[in-house]
Design a protein around this motif. Structure first.
Motif, PDB file in Angstrom:
ATOM      1  N   LYS A  66      20.066  36.545  64.608  1.00  0.00           N
ATOM      2  CA  LYS A  66      20.383  35.139  64.339  1.00  0.00           C
ATOM      3  C   LYS A  66      21.437  34.974  63.241  1.00  0.00           C
ATOM      4  CE  LYS A  66      15.743  33.526  65.601  1.00  0.00           C
ATOM      5  NZ  LYS A  66      14.494  32.891  65.099  1.00  0.00           N
ATOM      6  N   GLN A 148      24.749  40.375  69.105  1.00  0.00           N
ATOM      7  CA  GLN A 148      23.554  39.529  69.113  1.00  0.00           C
ATOM      8  C   GLN A 148      22.824  39.590  70.460  1.00  0.00           C
ATOM      9  OE1 GLN A 148      25.516  35.880  67.859  1.00  0.00           O
ATOM     10  NE2 GLN A 148      24.475  35.948  65.876  1.00  0.00           N
ATOM     11  N   THR A 152      19.045  40.831  70.671  1.00  0.00           N
ATOM     12  CA  THR A 152      18.003  39.967  71.230  1.00  0.00           C
ATOM     13  C   THR A 152      17.255  40.682  72.347  1.00  0.00           C
ATOM     14  OG1 THR A 152      19.277  37.970  70.698  1.00  0.00           O
ATOM     15  CG2 THR A 152      17.536  37.753  72.353  1.00  0.00           C
TER      16      THR A 152
END
Length: 211
Positions: A66, A148, A152
C-alpha cells in the motif's frame, strides 16, 4: 547360613524378580509411548505457530504493497523475502520431525503454493530494484505499481495457504488431540501403578532374603 538358605523360597523369589522385570519392561514401553505423544504435540503446536507467522508476514506484505514509490523499497521487500525463506525452511524441518513419528500427523503439502508465493516475492523485488534505478518520477510510480501487484498476490497467497493448512489440521486435529491427552493420562496412571508395584515387589523380595 544354612538356616537362612533354607528359609529362602528360591522359586518364589525367582517369580517375584521376574515380575519386577516385567513391570520395568511395561514402564519402558509406557515411557516410549509418552515420548511419541510429546513429539506429536510438538509437531501440532509448531504447525500452528508457523501458520500464525505466515499470517503475520501476509499482513506485513499487504501493508508494504500500500506504500507509495518512496516508502515501498527493495530493502523492506528483501526482509520479507528472507523471512519467508526462513519459514519454508522451518516447515521443511517440521515435516522431517513429523515423518519420524510412528503415526505422522496429516500435514498438508504446500510445496506448490510456496513456489508460487516465492515467484511473486521475487517479481516484487525485481520491480522495486528497477524502480530505484529510474530517474523520472512517473516511471518510478509505474514500476511501483507493478511491484504492488506482485506484493498483493503474494500476501493473498500467504493468507490462503495458512488458512487452508489450519482448516485441514483442524479437521481431525481436535479429536486427535483429545485422544492423545487421554492416552497421556492413562500412561501417567500406569507409570504410577508400575512404580508402586515395582517398589512393593522389590521390598517383598528383599524381605524374603532377610527372613
Amino acid at each position: 547360613l544354612n538356616d537362612l538358605s533354607k528359609k529362602i523360597d528360591k522359586e518364589d523369589l525367582a517369580n517375584r524378580l521376574e515380575n519386577i522385570a516385567k513391570q520395568n519392561k511395561n514402564k519402558k514401553r509406557s515411557l516410549e509411548q509418552m515420548l511419541e505423544l510429546t513429539k506429536r504435540y510438538y509437531v501440532r503446536q509448531k504447525t500452528k505457530q508457523l501458520n500464525e507467522k505466515l499470517l503475520q508476514l501476509s499482513d506485513r506484505q499487504n501493508e508494504l504493497a500500500k506504500q507509495n514509490y518512496l516508502d515501498n523499497t527493495s530493502g523492506k521487500q528483501n526482509k520479507i523475502n528472507q523471512e519467508f525463506d526462513d519459514l519454508i525452511n522451518e516447515f521443511g524441518e517440521l515435516k522431517k520431525k513429523n515423518n519420524t513419528l510412528s503415526s505422522p500427523l496429516n500435514i498438508p503439502d504446500t510445496t506448490l503454493e510456496q513456489e508460487s508465493i516465492k515467484k511473486d516475492l521475487q517479481e516484487a523485488q525485481k520491480s522495486l530494484k528497477k524502480k530505484e534505478g529510474l530517474l523520472e518520477n512517473y516511471k518510478k510510480d509505474a514500476e511501483n505499481k507493478n511491484a504492488q501487484k506482485a506484493q498483493t498476490k503474494a500476501s493473498q497467497k500467504m493468507r490462503q495457504t495458512a488458512q487452508q493448512m489450519a482448516q485441514k489440521m483442524a479437521g481431525g486435529g481436535k479429536q486427535e488431540l483429545q485422544v492423545d491427552i487421554e492416552a497421556i493420562r492413562k500412561i501417567l496412571d500406569n507409570l504410577l501403578i508400575f512404580s508402586f508395584k515395582s517398589l512393593n515387589l522389590s521390598l517383598v523380595a528383599l524381605c524374603s532374603l532377610l527372613i
